[in-house]
Scaffold this motif. Structure first.
Motif, PDB file in Angstrom:
ATOM      1  N   GLY A 277      14.272 -28.941  57.098  1.00 55.66           N
ATOM      2  CA  GLY A 277      13.062 -29.705  56.811  1.00 55.66           C
ATOM      3  C   GLY A 277      11.786 -28.885  56.895  1.00 55.66           C
ATOM      4  O   GLY A 277      10.722 -29.351  56.486  1.00 55.66           O
ATOM      5  N   ARG A 278      11.889 -27.659  57.422  1.00 48.70           N
ATOM      6  CA  ARG A 278      10.708 -26.793  57.522  1.00 48.70           C
ATOM      7  C   ARG A 278      10.694 -25.724  56.430  1.00 48.70           C
ATOM      8  O   ARG A 278       9.944 -24.762  56.501  1.00 48.70           O
ATOM      9  CB  ARG A 278      10.658 -26.120  58.889  1.00 48.70           C
ATOM     10  N   MET A 279      11.543 -25.881  55.420  1.00 52.73           N
ATOM     11  CA  MET A 279      11.500 -24.985  54.269  1.00 52.73           C
ATOM     12  C   MET A 279      10.371 -25.408  53.337  1.00 52.73           C
ATOM     13  O   MET A 279      10.093 -26.592  53.175  1.00 52.73           O
ATOM     14  CB  MET A 279      12.832 -25.026  53.517  1.00 52.73           C
ATOM     15  N   SER A 280       9.708 -24.444  52.710  1.00 58.68           N
ATOM     16  CA  SER A 280       8.673 -24.765  51.729  1.00 58.68           C
ATOM     17  C   SER A 280       9.269 -25.581  50.593  1.00 58.68           C
ATOM     18  O   SER A 280      10.445 -25.411  50.243  1.00 58.68           O
ATOM     19  CB  SER A 280       8.059 -23.492  51.162  1.00 58.68           C
ATOM     20  N   PRO A 281       8.484 -26.448  49.965  1.00 55.15           N
ATOM     21  CA  PRO A 281       9.006 -27.254  48.858  1.00 55.15           C
ATOM     22  C   PRO A 281       9.304 -26.390  47.635  1.00 55.15           C
ATOM     23  O   PRO A 281       8.791 -25.274  47.516  1.00 55.15           O
ATOM     24  CB  PRO A 281       7.863 -28.240  48.584  1.00 55.15           C
TER      25      PRO A 281
END
Length: 311
Positions: A277-281
């Motif tokens: 969930g902390r990966m860049s979009p």
């Protein structure tokens, strides 16, 4: 050495901690293979990079890669040439030489700048650089407007800094994203992060000619220490394909597919650690808050860049 403001969050502008990069994507066929594999694994890849160099692609191939990458919402990064290890000079090939992939003489700086100008005119928005002087020339050209202001400059792993002082200098020379040696410890990566805000690019798996390190299990700790960070996936036990061509296309395509699979494996690991969930979009490219040498220095007319741009 002045450190960046540690009170600011160590994230990309989109609040992501990490992005995924597939390196050694050598031409349109390899890029097509990467895109197919990302769809198979439902994997977000933010950047693809190429190592054989702008000069090894014709205009139609570069345009095809730009269009395919844009359609897949990926950033395309092409390598500048020439480089000392390919040159007629012998010193780069001598054990103990510090020249490596750096360029030799003003002509090679001009050749590198010409590559950059050509790539930018064809729509490439990210360039891989292996020479500090070329990096600074291109950054000054960006400041003056001779190259697009949004052009991102990425320092190659072939000459990446291994200590915080060097990392800070490379950022100030104009690097937006900095490849670092793949054998740095997690603690050493944290030291580099404390020295600047440029994105850190780390091989989670290094190709053999860069050490062959396989560090998939460390990916969560690397994200925590080095964010904002690009996680790169080379391939151990794979042939060195630079410079690529039709004689090596099948190998380049197969290797590209496996690099994506390696990234998929680490994506699953990061998910198990609650980090996905902390990966860049998808499509994220911006890198902000960087420190440069004073503008009055960057604004000095660059004779080499000026000659090429004005030609």
């Amino acid at each position: 050495m002045t450190m960046y403001d540690a009170s600011r969050p160590a994230t990309f502008p989109d609040d992501g901690l990490f992005r995924i990069e597939i390196p050694s994507v050598e031409g349109p066929a390899a890029l097509e293979a990467v895109i197919e594999q990302t769809q198979r694994y439902d994997l977000t890849v933010h950047r693809v990079s190429q190592g054989s160099g702008v000069a090894m692609l014709d205009d139609a191939e570069i345009r095809a890669m730009v269009q395919a990458a844009d359609a897949a919402n990926m950033e395309l990064c092409l390598f500048l040439g020439p480089r000392g290890t390919w040159d007629i000079g012998g010193s780069a090939k001598v054990p103990g030489s510090g020249l490596g992939p750096r360029v030799r003489g003003a002509d090679q700086v001009r050749f590198s700048v010409a590559d950059a100008v050509r790539a930018a005119e064809l729509g490439v928005s990210c360039l891989l650089v292996a020479d500090e002087g070329v990096l600074y020339e291109l950054h000054r050209a960006r400041v003056r407007g001779d190259l697009p202001s949004g052009l991102r400059l990425k320092m190659s792993a072939l000459t990446g800094p291994a200590n915080p002082a060097a990392f800070a200098v490379v950022e100030r020379l104009g690097a937006d994203s900095i490849n670092v040696p793949g054998d740095l410890t997690v603690a050493q990566l944290a030291e580099l992060r404390a020295a600047g805000r440029a994105a850190i690019d780390v091989y989670i798996e290094s190709p053999d000619n860069l050490g062959g390190f396989v560090r998939h299990h460390e990916a969560p700790a690397i994200v925590a220490a080095a964010a904002p960070v690009y996680l790169k996936f080379g391939l151990r036990n794979a042939a060195d394909i630079y410079p690529v061509g039709l004689h090596l296309e099948q190998l380049a395509v197969a290797s590209a597919r496996e690099r994506v699979r390696r990234a998929h494996l680490t994506r699953e690991l990061l998910d198990r650690h609650g980090l996905l969930g902390r990966m860049s979009p998808p499509g994220a490219r911006l890198i902000e808050g960087l420190t440069r040498f004073p503008e009055h220095e960057a604004g000095v007319a660059g004779e080499v860049v000026g000659e090429v741009v004005g030609a």
